[in-house]
Write a protein that holds these residues in place. Structure first.
Motif, PDB file in Angstrom:
ATOM      1  N   LYS A 133       2.602  50.011  48.228  1.00  0.00           N
ATOM      2  CA  LYS A 133       3.288  48.811  48.704  1.00  0.00           C
ATOM      3  C   LYS A 133       2.965  48.499  50.163  1.00  0.00           C
ATOM      4  N   ILE A 134       2.675  49.526  50.958  1.00  0.00           N
ATOM      5  CA  ILE A 134       2.247  49.275  52.337  1.00  0.00           C
ATOM      6  C   ILE A 134       0.943  48.489  52.327  1.00  0.00           C
ATOM      7  N   GLY A 135       0.012  48.875  51.451  1.00  0.00           N
ATOM      8  CA  GLY A 135      -1.234  48.128  51.330  1.00  0.00           C
ATOM      9  C   GLY A 135      -1.017  46.723  50.822  1.00  0.00           C
ATOM     10  N   ALA A 136      -0.106  46.558  49.845  1.00  0.00           N
ATOM     11  CA  ALA A 136       0.175  45.234  49.311  1.00  0.00           C
ATOM     12  C   ALA A 136       0.835  44.349  50.363  1.00  0.00           C
ATOM     13  N   ASP A 137       1.769  44.902  51.135  1.00  0.00           N
ATOM     14  CA  ASP A 137       2.390  44.130  52.222  1.00  0.00           C
ATOM     15  C   ASP A 137       1.352  43.700  53.253  1.00  0.00           C
TER      16      ASP A 137
ATOM     17  N   MET B 242      10.034  59.522  54.132  1.00  0.00           N
ATOM     18  CA  MET B 242       9.251  59.170  55.306  1.00  0.00           C
ATOM     19  C   MET B 242       8.317  57.989  55.024  1.00  0.00           C
ATOM     20  N   CYS B 243       7.721  57.952  53.844  1.00  0.00           N
ATOM     21  CA  CYS B 243       6.861  56.815  53.483  1.00  0.00           C
ATOM     22  C   CYS B 243       7.681  55.541  53.328  1.00  0.00           C
ATOM     23  N   TRP B 244       8.876  55.667  52.772  1.00  0.00           N
ATOM     24  CA  TRP B 244       9.761  54.507  52.655  1.00  0.00           C
ATOM     25  C   TRP B 244      10.152  53.996  54.042  1.00  0.00           C
ATOM     26  N   ALA B 245      10.536  54.895  54.934  1.00  0.00           N
ATOM     27  CA  ALA B 245      10.898  54.490  56.293  1.00  0.00           C
ATOM     28  C   ALA B 245       9.702  53.845  57.003  1.00  0.00           C
ATOM     29  N   THR B 246       8.510  54.385  56.802  1.00  0.00           N
ATOM     30  CA  THR B 246       7.316  53.829  57.431  1.00  0.00           C
ATOM     31  C   THR B 246       7.080  52.397  56.967  1.00  0.00           C
ATOM     32  N   ARG B 247       7.153  52.185  55.675  1.00  0.00           N
ATOM     33  CA  ARG B 247       6.912  50.833  55.152  1.00  0.00           C
ATOM     34  C   ARG B 247       7.934  49.836  55.693  1.00  0.00           C
ATOM     35  N   ARG B 248       9.175  50.213  55.709  1.00  0.00           N
ATOM     36  CA  ARG B 248      10.206  49.282  56.156  1.00  0.00           C
ATOM     37  C   ARG B 248      10.115  49.000  57.657  1.00  0.00           C
ATOM     38  N   LEU B 249       9.763  50.013  58.446  1.00  0.00           N
ATOM     39  CA  LEU B 249       9.625  49.774  59.881  1.00  0.00           C
ATOM     40  C   LEU B 249       8.405  48.900  60.171  1.00  0.00           C
ATOM     41  N   ILE B 250       7.332  49.089  59.417  1.00  0.00           N
ATOM     42  CA  ILE B 250       6.159  48.221  59.561  1.00  0.00           C
ATOM     43  C   ILE B 250       6.547  46.779  59.271  1.00  0.00           C
TER      44      ILE B 250
ATOM     45  N   THR C 228       7.268  42.674  61.994  1.00  0.00           N
ATOM     46  CA  THR C 228       6.880  41.282  61.798  1.00  0.00           C
ATOM     47  C   THR C 228       8.068  40.398  61.442  1.00  0.00           C
ATOM     48  N   THR C 229       8.920  40.879  60.549  1.00  0.00           N
ATOM     49  CA  THR C 229      10.002  40.030  60.046  1.00  0.00           C
ATOM     50  C   THR C 229      11.239  40.029  60.937  1.00  0.00           C
ATOM     51  N   ASP C 230      11.461  41.106  61.681  1.00  0.00           N
ATOM     52  CA  ASP C 230      12.708  41.287  62.434  1.00  0.00           C
ATOM     53  C   ASP C 230      13.914  41.129  61.505  1.00  0.00           C
ATOM     54  N   ASP C 231      13.712  41.472  60.231  1.00  0.00           N
ATOM     55  CA  ASP C 231      14.747  41.337  59.209  1.00  0.00           C
ATOM     56  C   ASP C 231      15.661  42.559  59.266  1.00  0.00           C
ATOM     57  N   ILE C 232      16.951  42.312  59.366  1.00  0.00           N
ATOM     58  CA  ILE C 232      17.913  43.411  59.458  1.00  0.00           C
ATOM     59  C   ILE C 232      17.891  44.278  58.206  1.00  0.00           C
ATOM     60  N   HIS C 233      17.516  43.690  57.054  1.00  0.00           N
ATOM     61  CA  HIS C 233      17.447  44.469  55.822  1.00  0.00           C
ATOM     62  C   HIS C 233      16.345  45.522  55.906  1.00  0.00           C
ATOM     63  N   ASP C 234      15.208  45.165  56.492  1.00  0.00           N
ATOM     64  CA  ASP C 234      14.129  46.136  56.685  1.00  0.00           C
ATOM     65  C   ASP C 234      14.566  47.242  57.649  1.00  0.00           C
ATOM     66  N   LEU C 235      15.269  46.834  58.705  1.00  0.00           N
ATOM     67  CA  LEU C 235      15.708  47.816  59.695  1.00  0.00           C
ATOM     68  C   LEU C 235      16.721  48.790  59.095  1.00  0.00           C
ATOM     69  N   LEU C 236      17.672  48.272  58.334  1.00  0.00           N
ATOM     70  CA  LEU C 236      18.676  49.133  57.712  1.00  0.00           C
ATOM     71  C   LEU C 236      18.040  50.073  56.682  1.00  0.00           C
TER      72      LEU C 236
ATOM     73  N   ALA D   7       3.982  51.305  64.563  1.00  0.00           N
ATOM     74  CA  ALA D   7       5.172  51.703  63.805  1.00  0.00           C
ATOM     75  C   ALA D   7       4.882  52.905  62.914  1.00  0.00           C
ATOM     76  N   ALA D   8       3.739  52.867  62.235  1.00  0.00           N
ATOM     77  CA  ALA D   8       3.389  53.993  61.363  1.00  0.00           C
ATOM     78  C   ALA D   8       3.193  55.273  62.165  1.00  0.00           C
ATOM     79  N   VAL D   9       2.571  55.158  63.317  1.00  0.00           N
ATOM     80  CA  VAL D   9       2.328  56.331  64.157  1.00  0.00           C
ATOM     81  C   VAL D   9       3.644  56.921  64.651  1.00  0.00           C
ATOM     82  N   VAL D  10       4.591  56.076  65.029  1.00  0.00           N
ATOM     83  CA  VAL D  10       5.877  56.554  65.545  1.00  0.00           C
ATOM     84  C   VAL D  10       6.608  57.387  64.489  1.00  0.00           C
TER      85      VAL D  10
END
Length: 539
Positions: free
Chosen positions: A97-101, A139-147, A151-159, A298-301
């Motif tokens: 999904k990271i690649g698809a995003d 960790m992969c889920w957190a990486t994708r959402r932080l990435i 871009t989106t600054d969407d609170i849903h991604d942050l949460l 983001a991924a590196v962090v």
């Protein structure tokens, strides 16, 4: 993809555990903890223990319940395999999904995902019941959402990123480093991208963003520590308990005393798992700077913070030199390979934040960076697989050589050691069968689970045993005969055996019987680094 990977990891896991007897002690000890919740003489949820975080054992509770009718589920750590396989498949799905995003070419997404999913370390830890699978999935889920949030600054991604990090802490303590790094990163990004001129005015929204992403990890830490303190009197048993990591290191002689060597060894372990990283990191950094692309950082962090924590821990002598502690190098390599390609179509968000923007396609064809990314990662599973057979680099996995390349004529010391590793816990299973055949009444055998966890997972009569999670364990240990105990299971009072509660109460039991018991049976162990058992009959 999820179910296909789950089937693959389940198949490999069952072949290694049931077929070859290759069961890791940490995985089997989590099974023992889950079994004590249901079937001990004193069943209660706190029996799961507080030395290690609980997610790995909690997830196994439903399947461990079935061991009442099918004890082989716990004897061979099958419940651990049933836990780890879906989690590792979840990590694979998040890489896809990271690649698809990102909007990468379809062939590149599938190439990188397949390279990740079929890496020997991913397959091995997807099927062995260890905590690495749930940790890597979170960790992969957190990486994708932080990435996405960059871009989106969407609170849903942050949460979602914060929630994933909180769950990751419940799988492994290493997530605490990632939670701290992500919290600082989110605060800095929120301040900076709203403009230097108004940076002081933006402190409040930056603090709110940081609290939102950091709160789940903080809550997981404080709630787990508080429950541990209320029940056991120790908040951080991993460090203060006689069963904790600090005690294990002291008893086993683990840890490093040479900082330079520790750093070099950690770098080597990271390169074994991510051999393309030395090329990917500078190329991805240069392209990100040119494109003003924050997603790469983001991924590196998220992932590099775990690698840094593992390096620091080993350099300080706080942990063992295990290859699995550097497993985050694998998803980091995969994500950076995908991010060589410029961002594609705009992301679909639920609610764009005030600093979000519509991602525009970067000028230029992605063919060259996509081909470079594929070339850098496609051969890495072979490098990792070869390194897993090295006793120096891969102390917990190198016995796989006797599984992958069996030889009945090789009589070298290395082969003998590998065969003993594969034979680990066969003696404990035989010991459990012997005690079951005696048809002893409830509470007849007293033992600690420092080494006895393998006996406890194999027995068909778990209520026969008095174990440390029983609330009356101390009183029974002090006066075993008065409480109907007929046998004591003893291990040598050295190494890990120093933390055994029976040895701490009766230091001379193993050698002399401590004037409370007579030697009934001595059981030499077939496993590598496993103790010779002595069964004492209580006077």
């Amino acid at each position: 993809m999820f179910w296909g990977c789950t089937a693959l990891y389940l198949g490999v896991g069952l072949y290694l555990t049931v077929g070859q007897g290759f069961v890791l002690g940490d995985a089997l000890s989590r099974v023992s903890a889950a079994r004590s919740v249901w079937f001990s003489r004193d069943p209660h949820l706190a029996a799961i223990g507080f030395v290690f975080t609980p997610l790995t054992a909690l997830v196994q509770l439903p399947t461990v319940l079935l061991s009442h009718w099918w004890p082989d589920l716990t004897s061979w750590a099958v419940t651990g395999v049933l836990m780890s396989a879906p989690f590792m498949s979840g990590a694979v799905v998040q890489i896809y999904k990271i690649g698809a995003d990102r909007g990468c070419p379809v062939w590149l997404i599938w190439t990188v995902t397949a390279v990740f999913a079929l890496n020997p370390m991913i397959i091995f830890y997807g099927g062995n019941g260890m905590s690495e699978a749930p940790f890597l999935a979170m960790m992969c889920w957190a990486t994708r959402r932080l990435i996405r949030w960059c871009t989106t600054d969407d609170i849903h991604d942050l949460l979602a990123a914060g929630f994933a990090l909180g769950l990751a802490y419940l799988a492994r303590y290493d997530a605490l480093a990632a939670g701290l790094a992500v919290t600082v990163f989110v605060f800095a990004v929120t301040v900076l991208r709203r403009g230097w001129r108004n940076r002081f005015a933006q402190m409040r929204p930056a603090l709110l963003d940081a609290v939102l992403v950091g709160l789940p990890t903080a809550m997981a830490f404080f709630v787990w520590a508080t429950i541990s303190w209320l029940i056991t009197g120790q908040a951080l048993q991993q460090f203060s308990s006689t069963y904790g990591n600090a005690s294990i290191l002291a008893q086993s002689g683990g840890g490093s005393t040479d900082t330079v060597y520790a750093v070099l060894f950690s770098a080597a372990e990271s390169l074994v798992l991510g051999p393309a990283l030395p090329l990917l990191v500078p190329i991805a950094a240069a392209l990100a700077w040119r494109r003003r692309d924050l997603e790469v950082l983001a991924a590196v962090v998220v992932l590099a913070s775990v690698l840094g924590f593992a390096t620091y821990s080993y350099a300080r002598g706080m942990t063992f030199p295990f290859l699995r502690f550097y497993l985050c190098a694998l998803p980091l390599m995969a994500v950076l390979a995908l991010q060589l390609v410029p961002a594609g179509d705009p992301l679909v968000e639920r609610r764009r934040g005030p600093s979000g923007f519509v991602r525009a396609r970067f000028a230029g064809a992605p063919t060259v960076p996509a081909a470079l990314a594929a070339a850098l990662v496609v051969l890495t599973p072979a490098v990792t697989g070869a390194s897993m057979l090295s006793p120096t680099l891969s102390s917990q996995q190198y016995a796989l050589r006797s599984v992958v390349f069996p030889s009945s004529t090789d009589t070298s010391d290395h082969r003998a050691t590998e065969r003993r590793i594969l034979a680990s816990f066969t003696t404990e299973r035989e010991l459990a069968r012997y005690l079951d055949a005696l048809a002893l009444p409830e509470g007849s055998v007293l033992m600690d689970t420092v080494y006895g966890f393998a006996v406890y997972t194999a027995t068909e009569r778990p209520r026969t045993f008095v174990i440390p999670s029983d609330q009356d364990f101390t009183s029974v240990l002090n006066r075993p005969a008065e409480h109907g105990v007929q046998f004591l299971l003893a291990v040598p009072n050295s190494g890990r055996g120093e933390s055994d509660a029976v040895n701490r109460r009766y230091p001379t039991l193993y050698e002399t019987g401590a004037d409370i018991a007579t030697l009934e049976l001595e059981v030499p162990n077939d496993g590598q680094d496993q103790p010779t058992w002595r069964l004492y009959r209580v006077l």
